[in-house]
Every structure is written in structure tokens, then in C-alpha cells.
Write an enzyme that holds these catalytic residues in place. Structure first.
Site, PDB file in Angstrom:
ATOM      1  N   THR A 130       1.207  -0.960   0.331  1.00 17.05           N
ATOM      2  CA  THR A 130      -0.125  -0.050   0.192  1.00 17.05           C
ATOM      3  C   THR A 130       0.786   0.707  -0.173  1.00 17.05           C
ATOM      4  O   THR A 130       0.922   2.285  -0.044  1.00 17.05           O
ATOM      5  CB  THR A 130      -0.828   0.136   1.115  1.00 17.05           C
ATOM      6  OG1 THR A 130      -1.601  -1.221   1.366  1.00 17.05           O
ATOM      7  CG2 THR A 130      -2.188   1.646   0.838  1.00 17.05           C
ATOM      8  N   GLU A 244     -12.229   6.328  -8.911  1.00 16.63           N
ATOM      9  CA  GLU A 244     -11.690   4.959  -8.653  1.00 16.63           C
ATOM     10  C   GLU A 244     -12.596   3.905  -7.436  1.00 16.63           C
ATOM     11  O   GLU A 244     -13.772   3.313  -7.948  1.00 16.63           O
ATOM     12  CB  GLU A 244     -10.534   4.336  -8.746  1.00 16.63           C
ATOM     13  CG  GLU A 244     -10.440   2.632  -8.541  1.00 16.63           C
ATOM     14  CD  GLU A 244      -8.543   2.451  -8.286  1.00 16.63           C
ATOM     15  OE1 GLU A 244      -8.252   3.108  -7.605  1.00 16.63           O
ATOM     16  OE2 GLU A 244      -8.373   0.777  -9.302  1.00 16.63           O
TER      17      GLU A 244
END
Ligand SMILES: Cc1cc2nc3c(=O)[nH]c(=O)nc-3n(C[C@H](O)[C@H](O)[C@H](O)COP(=O)(O)OP(=O)(O)OC[C@H]3O[C@@H](n4cnc5c(N)ncnc54)[C@H](O)[C@@H]3O)c2cc1C
Length: 386
Positions: A130, A244
Site C-alpha cells: 500500500t 475509482e
């Protein structure tokens, strides 16, 4: 619950009609073979749905994000799997906002007709996770070209896409004032580099997702593939990530609606102890609770899309929409299996397939923990945790 325009209702009906041509049997077959649903993606493209966000001047319908969200929601609510095509919707934003006029002229009309697929988004890497700013893929300028070396992971649909939006480091992290600088976005024409610097390796996962690892080995791309300014790529994709998250959240709402309808229908039809199982409050209440949870999340998704479409920065709203919607769909998935008892595990009911597919969205494209830490730090002003 949410009042909407006739145009939006019409889009819903059109998507429902298209999806009715792709019933559970179609998806079960693709799932068992881990095959790409090319016929479905082609049908969506031909109907113009995947060009919803492309401006009319480039051959699309020039719709706003809320319309794209409705398209993705209806796909999921019909039991189909929009993961086969959703990236085209959300990657588009970066190209529309930061691409040059030449790039738009070259690609958008051909994406709109379906001649080219823009389905691959190369951000995640195996070692950085991440922590996107630690990514290691590098792009080095060499005359009229960039030379790319490194590796991506979880680059979904790479085998079925012509174009990839790629994030790579163009200036070493030690040489930039802020760690968010020095990353650049490239629109890579994969047709020219697969087998010639780019190698794609499929990863088999618990659901049919066509995801891959992509290796770059002295891959040469023209300098004209750079989107916007060199070094500003991280800022560009952040804006795309809001789109998104909103679109994925809308898909989760569609999934939750599918699970709730499936469970309600089954609970009304299935007789045990001489009556419908849905007559028992122990069966009704979890369905009703999931419905309330889904409706609350749906309001946040709708609100986030409105802020986005009004030109605002819906960082908090998009993250909350994704958090709440992914949790609502996962709760509904679990409830639906429970309502079906043993039949929840039988392939022919599609519940187990949708259950596996719905599991992804509390992890990707961003995990729940990272959303919570964003809210804690950026909205509530708590100390930074990482
Ligand atoms: C099927 C699938 C498709 C995907 N498609 C794409 C794609 O097309 N393109 C792309 O670029 N990526 C894609 N991804 C990658 C996806 O975005 C990442 O998997 C996701 O963001 C999580 O990153 P990670 O797997 O590296 O987890 P990690 O970063 O390794 O984290 C593992 C766990 O630790 C937790 N964690 C990590 N750091 C912290 C912290 N500081 N505080 C609290 N918790 C923490 C996370 O929440 C997570 O639960 C896909 C992933 C999957 C599984």
C-alpha cells in the site's frame, strides 16, 4: 430511495436489458475456466457503456461519473461481474484530465469504438504494498524514449488490454523535496512491448479476476507516452483514485442489492417446518438489516459522485463511500449464504461465486484500514500513524 432523472433511469433499464443476455450460467462457465468474459465486455462496449465518460467530441457519450456509477451498479445487481471492464471507466479520468490533446485524439475515439481496450492500471508492486510512494519501477529518459525496469503485481486484465496506465519513478526518492514528487504516469501501448520488454504472468485467485504480474526489462516506450508533466504522476492518480473508489463503491451497492434480492426471494420460497423460512424473524432480520446498511452506503456513494461531478475534491466522501459500500456488500454476501443454508455453497445458485467476488472490495483497490487511517488523519486531525 434516491430520486433520479429519467435519463439515469433509462441507463439503468438499458444496462439491465443487456445484462439479461448474460445469465448465471454464462458467469459460472467463465468462473470455472477462469476465462475472460470477452463477449460481455464487447457487448458493453458496443452499447457504448464503457465510453460513458469519454467526451462526445472523441466519440463517447460525455456522461458524468454518477452515470458511470449507475452502469457499474446495475451490472453487479444483475449478477454479472463488472471487474472485467471497470478499469476503463476509472483510468479514463487521468487521461481526460491530464492527457495531451494528441494523446486524446490518438486513443479516445478508438477506445470509444472498442478498437482499443484501456483496462490495465499498473500501480501496485510486490515489495511496496500500500506504500505506493516506495514503488521501485523506474523510468529513465533516453533521448526520445523512456526505458522502464521493474515489476508490478495485481495488474488486472493486462492480458486483455491494449493500453496500460503505468506509474513509475522518474526521479529517485532521495532527490525530491517531497516524496510525492518524482513519480510519473505513462500511457503504455502494450501491443508494442509485450514480449519486447514486457512479460505478463497470470495469477490464479479465488475468483475469476484475470489478474497478473507484469515484469519490465529494459522496456522502451516513446517519450510521448508520458501523461502530463514528468514527476507529477502521483498527484494525477490521486484524483483518478477518487473516481475509482466511487465506481467500486457503486459496484458494491449493486452486489449488495443482488444478495438482498436473492436472499429475500429464497427466504420467501424455501419451506422448512411447514412454512417459508422468511416467516421467521431470525431469517428476516438479517436481510432487513443488510438492506438498511446498503441504503445508508448508497446515499454516501451518491453524495460522493455528486461532489466529484460538481468539480469538488471528494477525498473523504469517496473513501467513506468505498468503506461503507464494501462493508455493506460483504455483510449482505455473508447473510445471503446463511439464508440459503447448504444451497449457499452450491455453484448453481451463484451465491458462492458472488460471495467470492464480493470479498475483494474491503481489500482492493484500497483496504479498509488505510481508509480509516486516511479519515483519522486527514478528516479528524489525529496524529499520522505511518
Ligand atoms: C484481485 C486483485 C486485483 C487487483 N487489481 C489491481 C490493479 O489492477 N492494479 C493495481 O495497481 N493494483 C491492483 N490490486 C492491488 C490492490 O490495490 C492491493 O492489493 C491493495 O491496495 C492492498 O495492498 P497490498 O495487497 O499490498 O497489501 P499490504 O499493503 O501489504 O497490506 C496488507 C494488510 O495490512 C494492512 N496494512 C498495511 N499497512 C497498514 C497500516 N499502516 N496501518 C494499518 N493497516 C495496514 C492493510 O490494510 C492490509 O489489510 C489488486 C489486488 C487484488 C487482490
Amino acid at each position: 430511495m434516491i430520486t433520479e432523472s429519467e435519463d439515469i433511469s433509462e441507463i439503468r433499464r438499458a444496462v439491465q436489458a443487456l445484462c439479461a443476455e448474460f445469465p448465471g450460467a454464462y458467469w459460472r462457465e467463465k468462473d470455472s475456466e477462469r476465462a475472460y468474459p470477452a463477449e460481455f465486455v464487447d457487448a458493453l462496449t458496443k452499447a457504448g457503456f464503457l465510453a460513458a465518460l469519454i467526451p462526445e467530441a472523441y466519440g463517447g457519450s460525455g456522461l458524468k461519473l454518477n452515470a458511470a456509477a449507475v452502469i457499474m451498479e446495475e451490472i453487479q445487481a444483475a449478477g454479472c461481474n463488472g471487474a472485467s471492464a471497470h478499469a476503463q471507466m476509472y483510468i479514463m479520468n487521468t487521461l481526460l484530465k491530464y492527457g495531451s490533446e494528441e494523446q486524446k485524439q490518438e486513443y479516445l475515439p478508438r477506445i470509444a469504438t472498442g478498437e482499443l481496450r484501456l483496462q490495465a492500471f499498473g500501480v501496485s508492486e510486490p515489495t511496496s504494498g500500500t506504500d505506493t510512494l516506495s514503488l521501485r519501477t523506474v523510468a529513465v529518459r533516453d533521448g526520445d524514449e523512456y526505458i522502464i525496469n521493474g515489476q508490478k503485481i495485481w495488474t488486472s486484465r493486462a492480458e486483455y488490454s491494449d493500453l496500460m496506465m503505468l506509474l513509475a519513478r522518474t526521479t529517485p526518492r532521495e532527490e525530491v523535496a517531497s516524496k510525492t514528487e518524482g513519480l510519473s504516469i505513462f500511457l503504455v501501448d502494450m501491443r508494442k512491448v509485450v514480449g519486447n520488454g514486457m512479460t505478463i504472468k497470470p495469477i490464479r485467485t479465488m475468483m475469476n479476476h484475470s489478474t497478473t504480474e507484469v515484469f519490465f526489462d529494459d522496456m522502451r516506450i516513446p517519450a510521448s507516452a508520458l501523461v502530463g508533466e514528468e514527476g507529477k504522476g502521483f498527484r494525477y492518480i490521486l484524483s483518478g483514485m477518487n473516481a475509482e473508489r466511487i465506481l467500486i463503491a457503486a459496484e458494491c451497492i449493486g452486489d449488495a442489492k443482488w444478495f438482498i434480492k436473492k436472499a429475500s426471494d429464497y427466504a420467501s420460497e424455501r419451506n422448512v417446518f411447514g412454512r417459508a423460512i422468511g416467516q421467521n424473524q431470525g431469517v428476516q432480520f438479517p436481510i432487513a438489516r443488510c438492506y438498511a446498511q446498503m441504503c445508508a452506503a448508497e446515499l454516501m456513494v451518491h453524495h460522493a459522485a455528486q461532489v466529484f461531478d460538481a468539480g469538488g475534491n471528494p477525498g473523504a466522501e469517496a473513501n467513506m463511500a468505498k468503506l461503507l459500500a464494501s462493508e455493506a456488500s460483504w455483510a449482505a454476501a455473508d447473510m445471503c449464504v446463511q439464508t440459503h443454508g447448504g444451497f449457499g455453497f452450491a455453484e448453481e445458485y451463484d451465491v458462492e461465486r458472488k460471495f467470492r467476488e464480493a470479498r475483494l472490495y474491503t481489500v482492493a483497490p484500497i483496504s479498509t484500514n488505510l481508509i480509516l487511517s486516511y479519515l483519522a488523519e486527514h478528516v479528524l486531525g489525529l496524529p499520522r500513524s505511518y
